[in-house]
Design a protein around this motif. Structure first.
Motif, PDB file in Angstrom:
ATOM      1  N   TYR A  57       1.170  -1.169   0.286  1.00 40.38           N
ATOM      2  CA  TYR A  57       0.001  -0.713  -0.343  1.00 40.38           C
ATOM      3  C   TYR A  57       0.758   0.917  -0.203  1.00 40.38           C
ATOM      4  N   LEU A  67       2.111   5.791  -0.640  1.00 38.92           N
ATOM      5  CA  LEU A  67       0.460   7.361  -0.449  1.00 38.92           C
ATOM      6  C   LEU A  67       1.594   8.459  -0.589  1.00 38.92           C
ATOM      7  N   PHE A  94       6.022  13.713   0.214  1.00 33.76           N
ATOM      8  CA  PHE A  94       6.680  12.644   0.825  1.00 33.76           C
ATOM      9  C   PHE A  94       5.886  11.809  -0.489  1.00 33.76           C
ATOM     10  N   ASN A 100       1.603  -2.925   5.076  1.00 32.07           N
ATOM     11  CA  ASN A 100      -0.113  -3.128   5.229  1.00 32.07           C
ATOM     12  C   ASN A 100      -1.407  -2.209   5.015  1.00 32.07           C
ATOM     13  N   TYR A 101      -2.444  -3.425   4.344  1.00 28.49           N
ATOM     14  CA  TYR A 101      -2.947  -2.382   3.707  1.00 28.49           C
ATOM     15  C   TYR A 101      -4.928  -3.344   4.747  1.00 28.49           C
ATOM     16  N   GLN A 105      -3.121  -1.053  10.900  1.00 29.35           N
ATOM     17  CA  GLN A 105      -2.035  -0.129  10.412  1.00 29.35           C
ATOM     18  C   GLN A 105      -0.306  -0.557  10.019  1.00 29.35           C
ATOM     19  N   GLY A 106       0.087  -0.962  10.859  1.00 31.02           N
ATOM     20  CA  GLY A 106       1.304  -1.338  11.422  1.00 31.02           C
ATOM     21  C   GLY A 106       2.290   0.360  11.247  1.00 31.02           C
ATOM     22  N   ASN A 107       2.797   0.626  10.107  1.00 36.85           N
ATOM     23  CA  ASN A 107       3.555   2.081  10.199  1.00 36.85           C
ATOM     24  C   ASN A 107       3.766   2.369   8.945  1.00 36.85           C
ATOM     25  N   LEU A 108       4.115   3.633   8.146  1.00 39.80           N
ATOM     26  CA  LEU A 108       4.845   4.326   7.109  1.00 39.80           C
ATOM     27  C   LEU A 108       5.852   4.679   6.835  1.00 39.80           C
ATOM     28  N   PHE A 133       8.909   6.181   4.817  1.00 40.66           N
ATOM     29  CA  PHE A 133       8.853   7.461   3.648  1.00 40.66           C
ATOM     30  C   PHE A 133       9.387   7.924   3.544  1.00 40.66           C
ATOM     31  N   GLY A 134      10.016   8.690   1.980  1.00 50.27           N
ATOM     32  CA  GLY A 134      10.436   8.959   1.385  1.00 50.27           C
ATOM     33  C   GLY A 134      10.929  10.294   1.762  1.00 50.27           C
TER      34      GLY A 134
END
Lengths: 115, 115
Positions: free
Chosen positions: B32, B34, B89, B95-96, B100-103, B105-106
């Motif tokens: 997933y 964003l 970003f 996880n979808y 939630q897990g975590n995001l 980021f770039g």
């Protein structure tokens, strides 16, 4: 809803002092995240909670950093003692699973300067 | 080692033209993705997302493309407007829905749209 609320917006402190950053997540959200943004490393996840329980703190850089979530509406990130390299913008975010997407909602951040 | 990479720190585009922001990832477990937009002195705000079962998602002027075999995604903004000037970003999650897990980021790409 007011969104995720962080305080203070700006903090300037001397090296060696204790710093406490505060966060109020969006009501009903059961995940809370602490991120740190620096020029060199971008947005890094420090720790996240689910239902007030810390799930993953592997991003916490050192033992000087600690985070708590005593209840569903409040979390703190503490740095003791603070060092100049801790200077960064610290973001708190919250999210709720079970939605179609898993976007996190961010607060406005706390800009920390350690001199 | 960065799992989500945005190799262009900045991008400048003329108003009315297309803006293309790129993102690469290394972890095949991500399913997933964003995009967040961030204005100065504000927290990141969610823009658009895509799950790994799709290769395109469109929302108004914003379209995200996903190439799973290349582990690459891109954000297209057309037509670009001066108000789109911000840091973008890319983020990925293992996880979808559900947990939630975590995001991850770039580091972000700073887009400047010139009138």
């Amino acid at each position: 809803d007011a969104g995720v609320i962080q305080s203070p917006r700006h903090e300037v402190t001397e090296m060696g002092q204790e710093v406490t950053l505060r966060c109020k997540p969006i009501s009903g959200h059961d995940y809370l995240f602490w991120y740190r943004q620096t020029m060199m490393r971008g947005l890094e996840l420090l720790i996240y909670f689910n239902n007030n329980v810390p799930i993953d703190d592997s991003g916490m850089p050192e033992d000087r950093f600690s985070a708590k979530m005593p209840n569903a509406s409040f979390s703190t990130l503490k740095i003791q003692p603070s060092e100049p390299r801790d200077s960064a913008v610290y973001f708190c975010a919250s999210s709720s699973p079970g939605q179609v997407n898993t976007e996190a909602f961010f607060g406005q951040g706390t800009r920390l300067t350690v001199v | 080692d960065q799992q989500v990479k945005q190799n262009s720190p900045s991008l400048s585009v003329q108003e009315g033209r297309i803006s293309i922001l790129n993102c690469d990832y290394t972890n095949s477990m991500f399913d997933y993705f964003l995009w967040y937009k961030k204005y100065p002195a504000e927290g990141p705000t969610f823009l658009i997302s895509i799950s790994s079962i799709k290769d395109k998602n469109e929302d108004g002027r914003f379209t995200v493309f996903l190439n799973k075999s290349a582990k690459h995604l891109s954000l297209h903004i057309v037509p670009s407007q001066p108000g789109d000037s911000a840091v973008y970003f890319c983020a990925a999650s293992p996880n979808y829905g559900g947990s939630q897990g975590n995001l991850i980021f770039g580091k972000g790409t700073k887009l400047s749209v010139k009138p």
